[in-house]
Design a protein around this motif. Structure first.
Motif, mmCIF file in Angstrom:
data_model
loop_
_atom_site.group_PDB
_atom_site.id
_atom_site.type_symbol
_atom_site.label_atom_id
_atom_site.label_comp_id
_atom_site.label_asym_id
_atom_site.label_seq_id
_atom_site.Cartn_x
_atom_site.Cartn_y
_atom_site.Cartn_z
ATOM 1 N N LYS A 18 0.846 -1.178 0.000
ATOM 2 C CA LYS A 18 0.000 0.000 0.000
ATOM 3 C C LYS A 18 0.883 1.229 0.000
ATOM 4 C CE LYS A 18 -3.708 -0.145 2.271
ATOM 5 N NZ LYS A 18 -4.571 -0.114 1.069
ATOM 6 N N PHE A 123 -6.702 -0.519 -2.023
ATOM 7 C CA PHE A 123 -7.713 -0.797 -1.004
ATOM 8 C C PHE A 123 -8.034 -2.285 -1.019
ATOM 9 C CE2 PHE A 123 -11.868 -0.867 0.980
ATOM 10 C CZ PHE A 123 -11.836 0.182 1.888
ATOM 11 N N ASN A 128 -8.676 -1.486 9.029
ATOM 12 C CA ASN A 128 -8.668 -0.029 9.184
ATOM 13 C C ASN A 128 -9.194 0.692 7.941
ATOM 14 O OD1 ASN A 128 -6.427 -0.755 7.613
ATOM 15 N ND2 ASN A 128 -5.341 1.112 8.178
ATOM 16 N N GLU A 129 -9.870 -0.049 7.055
ATOM 17 C CA GLU A 129 -10.353 0.530 5.807
ATOM 18 C C GLU A 129 -11.877 0.460 5.724
ATOM 19 O OE1 GLU A 129 -6.598 -0.255 2.824
ATOM 20 O OE2 GLU A 129 -8.141 -1.802 2.980
ATOM 21 N N ALA A 131 -15.088 1.433 3.026
ATOM 22 C CA ALA A 131 -15.496 1.839 1.685
ATOM 23 C C ALA A 131 -16.977 2.191 1.669
ATOM 24 C CB ALA A 131 -15.217 0.731 0.681
ATOM 25 N N LEU A 140 -12.920 5.599 -0.669
ATOM 26 C CA LEU A 140 -12.032 4.680 0.034
ATOM 27 C C LEU A 140 -11.391 5.395 1.211
ATOM 28 C CD1 LEU A 140 -10.311 3.186 -3.153
ATOM 29 C CD2 LEU A 140 -12.463 2.481 -2.061
ATOM 30 N N ASN A 141 -11.739 4.969 2.422
ATOM 31 C CA ASN A 141 -11.257 5.614 3.642
ATOM 32 C C ASN A 141 -10.300 4.700 4.397
ATOM 33 O OD1 ASN A 141 -13.284 8.087 3.952
ATOM 34 N ND2 ASN A 141 -14.520 6.316 3.360
ATOM 35 N N GLU A 142 -9.181 5.250 4.788
ATOM 36 C CA GLU A 142 -8.216 4.513 5.613
ATOM 37 C C GLU A 142 -8.051 5.240 6.943
ATOM 38 O OE1 GLU A 142 -3.563 2.983 5.691
ATOM 39 O OE2 GLU A 142 -4.344 4.042 3.944
ATOM 40 N N GLN A 143 -8.305 4.533 8.034
ATOM 41 C CA GLN A 143 -8.183 5.143 9.356
ATOM 42 C C GLN A 143 -6.720 5.202 9.782
ATOM 43 O OE1 GLN A 143 -9.981 3.089 12.692
ATOM 44 N NE2 GLN A 143 -10.555 5.026 13.640
ATOM 45 N N TYR A 148 -9.171 10.010 9.175
ATOM 46 C CA TYR A 148 -9.295 9.244 7.937
ATOM 47 C C TYR A 148 -8.621 9.938 6.754
ATOM 48 C CZ TYR A 148 -12.656 6.400 10.439
ATOM 49 O OH TYR A 148 -13.254 5.561 11.354
ATOM 50 N N THR A 150 -8.679 9.851 2.703
ATOM 51 C CA THR A 150 -9.748 9.474 1.783
ATOM 52 C C THR A 150 -9.337 9.647 0.323
ATOM 53 O OG1 THR A 150 -11.422 10.106 3.419
ATOM 54 C CG2 THR A 150 -12.138 9.960 1.124
#
Length: 221
Positions: A18, A123, A128-129, A131, A140-143, A148, A150
């Protein structure tokens, strides 16, 4: 010679990972975007497919994963390849022992050229993701540490637009056009990043915006 071999080995021993086009993200959101929209557990069928910018760059959307593909041609002396344990020149082709695969190979005199594919997972529905599907887009959100980061995959008439939100220029653009509430995170008088708080209506306006620093158009393949 040693430096060249290190670079060559690093290029060859790639793995799915990633990575963001933005090294130091400046924009974060206080919650997964857009607000008050249901979380999805896989991507809808209308998004599934393979898209491309050109013959070297592509985007693949699968039900449970989406990733970028980049093809790269590497040229080196055969003696340099022989110095890398993971590679072997077999039947006039470069063979990667770690991947158990052959690469398309061209040879000219003592030089060898071969093409590899790099895969960058955008993604994959990790813990921790998050959608969400909204207005013909995948959000697509990643904490990261309670906030987040995005990115957006937006269906177009010709394919998919991939938008990575996060630069200072993007923030300036959003603030000048949308006036979004935000919190500034400081450290020793330096601004590290901002955390935006958007309503669903705010995010709908954001989706209409063009000209972010990191956006790419991928065509139907």
């Amino acid at each position: 010679m040693k430096n060249l071999l290190i670079i060559l080995a690093t290029s060859l021993l790639f793995a799915s990972c990633k990575e963001s086009a933005i090294e130091n993200n400046f924009i974060y959101f206080s919650e997964a975007q857009p607000a008050n929209v249901n979380i999805i557990s896989e991507f809808p069928k209308k998004f599934i497919g393979t898209y491309a910018v050109d013959t070297l760059h592509g985007l693949v959307i699968e039900p449970k994963c989406t990733y970028l593909i980049k093809k790269e041609t590497i040229t080196a002396l055969k003696s340099e390849l022989d110095s890398i344990p993971e590679l072997e020149f077999r039947n006039n082709q470069v063979y990667d022992k770690s991947e158990n695969k052959f690469y398309k190979t061209f040879r000219k005199a003592d030089s060898v050229s071969f093409t590899i594919e790099r895969i960058d997972t955008i993604f994959s529905f990790a813990k921790n993701e998050i959608a969400k599907a909204y207005k013909s887009s995948l959000i697509l959100n990643e904490q990261v540490d309670g906030k987040y980061q995005t990115n957006i995959l937006k269906l177009t008439t010709s394919g998919v637009k991939y938008v990575t939100l996060g630069t200072k220029n993007d923030f300036t653009k959003l603030q000048s056009e949308l006036k979004i509430p935000f919190e500034t995170i400081m450290e020793e008088n330096d601004t590290l990043h901002v955390v935006l708080t958007l309503s669903r209506a705010d995010f709908r306006k954001l989706l209409r915006k063009e000209g972010f620093d990191f956006e790419s158009n991928f065509l139907f393949k």
